[in-house]
Write a protein that holds these residues in place. Structure first.
Motif, PDB file in Angstrom:
ATOM      1  N   PRO A  13      44.800  68.238  41.798  1.00  0.00           N
ATOM      2  CA  PRO A  13      43.872  67.137  41.443  1.00  0.00           C
ATOM      3  C   PRO A  13      44.523  65.762  41.613  1.00  0.00           C
ATOM      4  N   ARG A  14      45.807  65.667  41.316  1.00  0.00           N
ATOM      5  CA  ARG A  14      46.486  64.373  41.440  1.00  0.00           C
ATOM      6  C   ARG A  14      46.588  63.942  42.901  1.00  0.00           C
ATOM      7  N   ILE A  15      46.905  64.894  43.778  1.00  0.00           N
ATOM      8  CA  ILE A  15      46.992  64.567  45.215  1.00  0.00           C
ATOM      9  C   ILE A  15      45.606  64.209  45.748  1.00  0.00           C
ATOM     10  N   ALA A  16      44.597  64.971  45.342  1.00  0.00           N
ATOM     11  CA  ALA A  16      43.224  64.691  45.795  1.00  0.00           C
ATOM     12  C   ALA A  16      42.796  63.287  45.378  1.00  0.00           C
ATOM     13  N   LYS A  17      43.161  62.898  44.162  1.00  0.00           N
ATOM     14  CA  LYS A  17      42.818  61.561  43.672  1.00  0.00           C
ATOM     15  C   LYS A  17      43.522  60.487  44.504  1.00  0.00           C
ATOM     16  N   ALA A  18      44.801  60.730  44.866  1.00  0.00           N
ATOM     17  CA  ALA A  18      45.542  59.765  45.687  1.00  0.00           C
ATOM     18  C   ALA A  18      44.898  59.592  47.049  1.00  0.00           C
ATOM     19  N   TRP A  19      44.475  60.688  47.647  1.00  0.00           N
ATOM     20  CA  TRP A  19      43.786  60.609  48.947  1.00  0.00           C
ATOM     21  C   TRP A  19      42.502  59.792  48.812  1.00  0.00           C
ATOM     22  N   GLU A  20      41.745  60.075  47.734  1.00  0.00           N
ATOM     23  CA  GLU A  20      40.461  59.397  47.553  1.00  0.00           C
ATOM     24  C   GLU A  20      40.659  57.901  47.303  1.00  0.00           C
ATOM     25  N   GLU A  21      41.632  57.559  46.451  1.00  0.00           N
ATOM     26  CA  GLU A  21      41.853  56.150  46.097  1.00  0.00           C
ATOM     27  C   GLU A  21      42.332  55.322  47.279  1.00  0.00           C
ATOM     28  N   THR A  22      43.038  55.955  48.209  1.00  0.00           N
ATOM     29  CA  THR A  22      43.538  55.226  49.389  1.00  0.00           C
ATOM     30  C   THR A  22      42.593  55.340  50.584  1.00  0.00           C
ATOM     31  N   ASN A  23      41.437  56.013  50.365  1.00  0.00           N
ATOM     32  CA  ASN A  23      40.469  56.183  51.452  1.00  0.00           C
ATOM     33  C   ASN A  23      41.148  56.787  52.681  1.00  0.00           C
ATOM     34  N   ALA A  24      41.982  57.797  52.406  1.00  0.00           N
ATOM     35  CA  ALA A  24      42.859  58.364  53.436  1.00  0.00           C
ATOM     36  C   ALA A  24      42.104  59.029  54.580  1.00  0.00           C
ATOM     37  N   PHE A  25      40.861  59.468  54.322  1.00  0.00           N
ATOM     38  CA  PHE A  25      40.142  60.246  55.328  1.00  0.00           C
ATOM     39  C   PHE A  25      38.997  59.476  55.968  1.00  0.00           C
ATOM     40  N   ALA A  26      38.960  58.159  55.764  1.00  0.00           N
ATOM     41  CA  ALA A  26      37.918  57.346  56.392  1.00  0.00           C
ATOM     42  C   ALA A  26      38.018  57.466  57.909  1.00  0.00           C
ATOM     43  N   ALA A  27      36.897  57.311  58.569  1.00  0.00           N
ATOM     44  CA  ALA A  27      36.888  57.395  60.033  1.00  0.00           C
ATOM     45  C   ALA A  27      37.931  56.449  60.613  1.00  0.00           C
ATOM     46  N   GLY A  28      38.816  56.986  61.423  1.00  0.00           N
ATOM     47  CA  GLY A  28      39.831  56.177  62.082  1.00  0.00           C
ATOM     48  C   GLY A  28      41.062  55.893  61.257  1.00  0.00           C
ATOM     49  N   ALA A  29      41.107  56.338  59.997  1.00  0.00           N
ATOM     50  CA  ALA A  29      42.258  56.049  59.139  1.00  0.00           C
ATOM     51  C   ALA A  29      43.530  56.635  59.748  1.00  0.00           C
ATOM     52  N   GLY A  30      44.576  55.807  59.787  1.00  0.00           N
ATOM     53  CA  GLY A  30      45.870  56.260  60.285  1.00  0.00           C
ATOM     54  C   GLY A  30      45.982  56.364  61.791  1.00  0.00           C
ATOM     55  N   SER A  31      44.944  55.944  62.520  1.00  0.00           N
ATOM     56  CA  SER A  31      44.968  56.112  63.982  1.00  0.00           C
ATOM     57  C   SER A  31      45.779  55.014  64.649  1.00  0.00           C
ATOM     58  N   GLN A  32      46.238  55.329  65.856  1.00  0.00           N
ATOM     59  CA  GLN A  32      46.938  54.342  66.670  1.00  0.00           C
ATOM     60  C   GLN A  32      45.927  53.389  67.290  1.00  0.00           C
ATOM     61  N   PRO A  33      46.313  52.130  67.536  1.00  0.00           N
ATOM     62  CA  PRO A  33      45.378  51.188  68.185  1.00  0.00           C
ATOM     63  C   PRO A  33      44.884  51.736  69.527  1.00  0.00           C
ATOM     64  N   GLY A  34      43.561  51.679  69.706  1.00  0.00           N
ATOM     65  CA  GLY A  34      42.972  52.138  70.967  1.00  0.00           C
ATOM     66  C   GLY A  34      43.022  53.635  71.175  1.00  0.00           C
ATOM     67  N   ALA A  35      43.260  54.399  70.079  1.00  0.00           N
ATOM     68  CA  ALA A  35      43.429  55.844  70.206  1.00  0.00           C
ATOM     69  C   ALA A  35      42.130  56.527  70.633  1.00  0.00           C
ATOM     70  N   GLU A  36      42.293  57.641  71.312  1.00  0.00           N
ATOM     71  CA  GLU A  36      41.164  58.489  71.700  1.00  0.00           C
ATOM     72  C   GLU A  36      40.554  59.085  70.436  1.00  0.00           C
ATOM     73  N   SER A  37      39.235  59.238  70.444  1.00  0.00           N
ATOM     74  CA  SER A  37      38.560  59.762  69.252  1.00  0.00           C
ATOM     75  C   SER A  37      38.680  61.281  69.185  1.00  0.00           C
TER      76      SER A  37
END
Length: 927
Positions: A13-37
């Protein structure tokens, strides 16, 4: 400092909360500039649903790919959403109302739909919370629902467009009809139930001949499992090559009870080897008969009401061409309005009284039932809306034939083609209230106007009715003066099949028909992960709609996963009591253990036989990694930002770094090739077998020694290897690895990013000589341990080791690793000789032979007797199972999972026999 044990219940639950609070899974999160989808649309679970093992497997495999590609820097979207599940949801709400003695028809349509939305708000999101517990890394901020405003606009756009293109139309055809729920249902909502019934043989008199039950030339005998449908018979079919009936083809029979003349036709549908070879044809109540009727121009006579009661009085189709008599009308009066099964009994009674019943045979057969209503369905002739699926299927077939969309495993393409190339018109209307109401309005003369809104439909109607002088022209003019909605036009009450809106899912969820940035970025999506059972209902329809409206396939790959069965191979079902709840496994073992189990067992084309003991075993795998990380921590292992693999000097470190490169390549190839079991197995071998079992053991003397340079290098190398392991395991075991990533950052040295956004490993370090040397050591020690175990050597006993035929390179290896060999293999001394000492067990060690003298450690004679006894016992068991599997009756009658279980036992026994044989051979060589 890491806790002594990993506590999944506290960490997840603590890890899940950290992911949610940082919006870790938003579309494009963590991607390289100009990255392929990289985009995946979740197969939308029903709003009524809860997590079952099929969902757990499906979403684990999706999440592995999504996390992997996110770590590779691609612009990732995993689009979540739910399906409104028309009939299933309506039933749930109706049951809730029934508990308060309220029937749906006691409410207006609008009031009922409000109740459904209330229920959806109350409990509709349960499955999403369960998927989050599994670790699904969807962009939860983009949640869509097939009934939300945007998707509803897409549905309207598609329906109206297809109608105007002539690809949607209304027609009278047979449908699967649920007489309890009073709606058409799809094939997927029909389940076959095996029941004990009867086969009734009826004699139909031949027209123009005096009927005599003792004269076979005066009648033709047909057999049926549904006597009540004979009231709608309009023909009898015989095979064109059946000489018994050659003289009757083209003539007519007279239908008892009714008096209708019915044609005797020649059609290959009739099987001369089955029954009498003559088949009654009821085109309005049987799908096969409908096709026969079309081929021969037979009339369609529907004798049922929508609730499956008999409808023959004042039924024009039933009475057409039938001469009324007082006797017949008396019979019809008795039958009219009866429930179908009551009518069945009366029809049989009447046929027997008239001398037309030849015989009754017990008959066990499959009866289609509605999976929601739970009663036998009826093929029912009714007006419904249809999509011209054959036209839409053509480009969808070509897309797979030409390789623009591929199925994995490839054999599922055959299933796809078989269905698509024989596709029937798709019935898209349902007689429900919950769903997308069909955008069709009817004028006073029944003329239909299809439009996105009532205003648009009214504009069309006004133009239609006022254009020419029709009987309705003045009436419409009068109504327009004080117009109120619904005054001129009446809207179609039906709603669309749930699969209609689901077919638009890959592009409607991205904002179509608007030209959104998301649509431009993420369509075409990449992979669809689904079960084989909805290839027809969902995959094919998404292909058809995607190609028609987007001019491009909705995905380039369809990965079809197998079923999750119980440990014996039986399909899980509530009636069998063998359903395994994934949430219970998560509660007991943690999400990572369940995910890894499903991944490592997900071999292409092979069902997953899930044993909770396996989940427990893979929890132990996580524990092993946790303990190895604690060992590293206790020995001062810390990250060194300046560490470079090529700078390592110790052979053991260069070996570990080389094996890391090789494991990374295997895991990467496994995930990209949809061989999730191979990727997981490669990770398991590297982490458990090489790192935890051997790297840790081989570094213990280094950490305990006085060589500070060796310690520093090993600490940096091990920290690097562990970091890469956390990344490699993250797609399969996201919670524990994210926790280890954070906990091993070091004091005052936080990670630059969450593990879920860390770069996927791309090591290229390779030292084949170092790898060969340490792997030789591992093979030697493993071989010695195996022999000791097979020969029952006491664990505490030490033995000498003699190498025969060793070259200078091997002798140098032995010298370098002498302490490790002695410690890890329980060896007292290592020597070399020209010949094997007497009484020694022998194993291959490269070009040399490793000999382990056993005479002083065990009683060779007693051990030989024990092994021979074990072999005899094994042989008896093998013979017993071979006899059982060689019995055709056992194989035919036993449940498939029982047969498969016996085959697996036989394989295990044969493997054990081989091991016992090798041990006995070694013992004899030693003696």
């Amino acid at each position: 400092m890491l806790d002594k044990t990993y506590d999944a219940k506290a960490v997840e639950p603590r890890i899940a909360k950290a992911w949610e609070e940082t919006n870790a899974f938003a579309a494009g999160a963590g991607s390289q500039p100009g990255a392929e989808s990289f985009a995946i649309v979740i197969p939308p679970p029903n709003v009524t649903g809860s997590l079952h093992m099929g969902h757990a497997l499906n979403n684990t495999l999706q999440d592995i790919m999504v996390r992997f590609e996110r770590m590779r820097g691609r612009n990732v979207l995993w689009q979540p959403g739910m399906d409104h599940a028309g009939i299933a949801t309506q039933m749930v709400v109706e049951r809730r109302l029934a508990e308060r003695q309220i029937h749906r028809r006691d409410l207006t349509r609008e009031e009922f739909i409000d109740k459904v939305w209330e229920w959806k708000a109350e409990s509709g999101g349960m499955i999403f919370n369960q998927l989050k517990r599994l670790g699904a890394s969807c962009d939860w901020s983009r949640e869509r629902f097939t009934m939300d405003e945007g998707l509803s606009q897409a549905v309207l756009e598609v329906f109206v467009t297809l109608y105007k293109e002539g690809l949607i139309y209304k027609d009278k055809r047979l449908v699967n009809w649920d007489p309890k729920l009073l709606t058409a249902i799809s094939d997927l909502e029909v389940e076959q139930v095996e029941l004990d019934g009867n086969l009734w043989h009826f004699r139909y008199p031949v027209e123009g001949r005096s009927y005599d039950p003792l004269d076979p030339s005066s009648y033709i005998t047909v057999a049926t499992t549904r006597p009540e449908t004979m009231l709608g018979d309009t023909g009898v079919a015989v095979h064109p090559d059946d000489e018994r009936y050659a003289g009757l083809v083209g003539k007519h029979a007279v239908l008892p009870i009714v008096g209708r003349r019915i044609a005797i036709v020649a059609d290959e549908y009739s099987d001369p080897e089955k029954g009498t070879g003559a088949v009654k044809i009821t085109p309005a109540h049987d799908f096969n008969d409908f096709e026969v009727g079309k081929r021969h121009g037979l009339a369609l006579v529907n004798v049922l009401n929508i609730d499956a009661t008999i409808n023959i009085k004042d039924n024009d189709d039933f009475l057409d061409g039938v001469e009324k008599t007082s006797q017949r009308e008396a019979v019809w009066e008795r039958l009219h309005g009866l429930d179908r099964f009551e009518a069945r009994n009366l029809v049989v009674q009447l046929m027997e009284e008239g001398g037309f019943l030849e015989k009754i045979e017990p008959h066990r057969h499959m009866v289609p039932h509605g999976d929601r209503g739970g009663v036998p369905i009826e093929p029912f002739l009714t007006d419904q809306w249809y999509v011209d699926a054959a036209m839409l299927a053509k480009p969808a077939i070509a897309a797979v034939r030409e390789g623009r969309t591929n199925f994995v495993p490839k054999n599922w393409e055959k299933t796809y083609f078989e269905w698509m190339e024989n596709i029937q018109p798709w019935c898209v209307s349902r007689q429900l209230w919950w769903g997308h109401q069909i955008p069709a309005w009817y004028g006073p003369d029944g003329h239909v106007f299809v439009a996105k809104t009532e205003k648009e439909a009214l504009d069309e109607a006004v133009e239609y009715y006022l254009a020419v002088d029709t009987p309705w022209r003045d009436w419409v003019k009068d109504q327009l003066e004080n117009y109120e909605p619904g005054k001129i036009l009446t809207r179609d009450e039906d709603v669309l099949d749930t699969w209609f809106s689901s077919a638009l899912w890959p592009f409607s969820t991205l904002g179509w028909p608007e030209k959104t940035k998301e649509l431009e970025t993420y369509y075409q999506t990449d992979v669809l992960v689904t079960g084989f059972d909805i290839i027809f209902f969902w995959v094919a329809r998404m292909m058809m709609m995607g190609l028609h409206f987007m001019k491009e396939e909705p995905f380039h790959t369809v990965y079809v996963h197998a079923l999750v069965r119980d440990k014996h191979g039986a399909k899980m079902s509530k009636s069998k009591g063998n359903v395994i709840d994934p949430l219970e496994l998560i509660d007991e073992y943690g999400a990572d253990a369940l995910r890894f189990t499903l991944a490592i067992m997900a071999a292409q084309g092979r069902d997953v036989k899930l044993d909770p003991a396996r989940v427990a075993g893979y929890r132990n795998f996580g524990t092993k990694l946790w303990n190895a990380t604690r060992f590293a921590e206790m020995n001062g292992v810390k990250r060194d930002a300046d560490f470079r693999p090529e700078d390592a000097k110790l052979t053991v470190n260069r070996w570990a770094l080389t094996e890391l490169t090789r494991a990374t390549a295997e895991i990467t190839a496994g995930i990209t090739g949809f061989r999730f079991n191979e990727a997981s197995a490669a990770a398991y071998r590297f982490v458990w077998n090489l790192v935890c079992d051997w790297y840790v053991e081989l570094l213990k003397p280094v950490f305990a020694g006085d060589d500070e340079a060796a310690k520093a290098e090993s600490r940096a190398a091990m920290a690097h290897v562990l970091d890469e392991i956390f990344k490699l395991l993250h797609p399969m075991m996201p919670f524990m690895t994210e926790e280890l990533w954070a906990q091993t950052a070091g004091e005052g040295a936080p990670r630059e990013t969450l593990l879920c956004h860390a770069a996927w490993p791309t090591p290229d370090f390779e030292d084949s000589e170092a790898a060969a040397e340490i792997n030789w050591l591992i093979d030697l020690v493993s071989g010695i341990r195996s022999v000791r175990s097979e020969m029952n050597v006491p664990p505490a006993a030490t033995a000498p080791l003699v190498l025969v035929g060793a070259n200078s390179a091997t002798r140098e290896r032995v010298a370098r690793h002498d302490p490790a060999i002695r410690r890890l293999a329980r060896i007292s001394e290592v020597g070399f000789a020209e010949a094997a000492p007497k009484g020694s067990a022998q194993i291959v060690a490269g070009e040399a032979t490793a000999c382990l003298p056993l005479g002083d450690l065990i009683d060779l004679k007693a051990e030989g007797a024990r092994l021979e006894k074990e072999l005899a016992k094994n042989a008896d068991e093998v013979a017993r199972i071979e006899k059982k599997l060689g019995n055709p009756q056992f194989v035919a009658k036993a449940a498939p999972e029982v047969v498969e279980s016996e085959r697996e036992k036989l394989d295990e026994l044969r493997e054990a026999r081989a091991r016992l044989g090798e041990a006995l051979a070694r013992l004899r060589e030693a003696g």
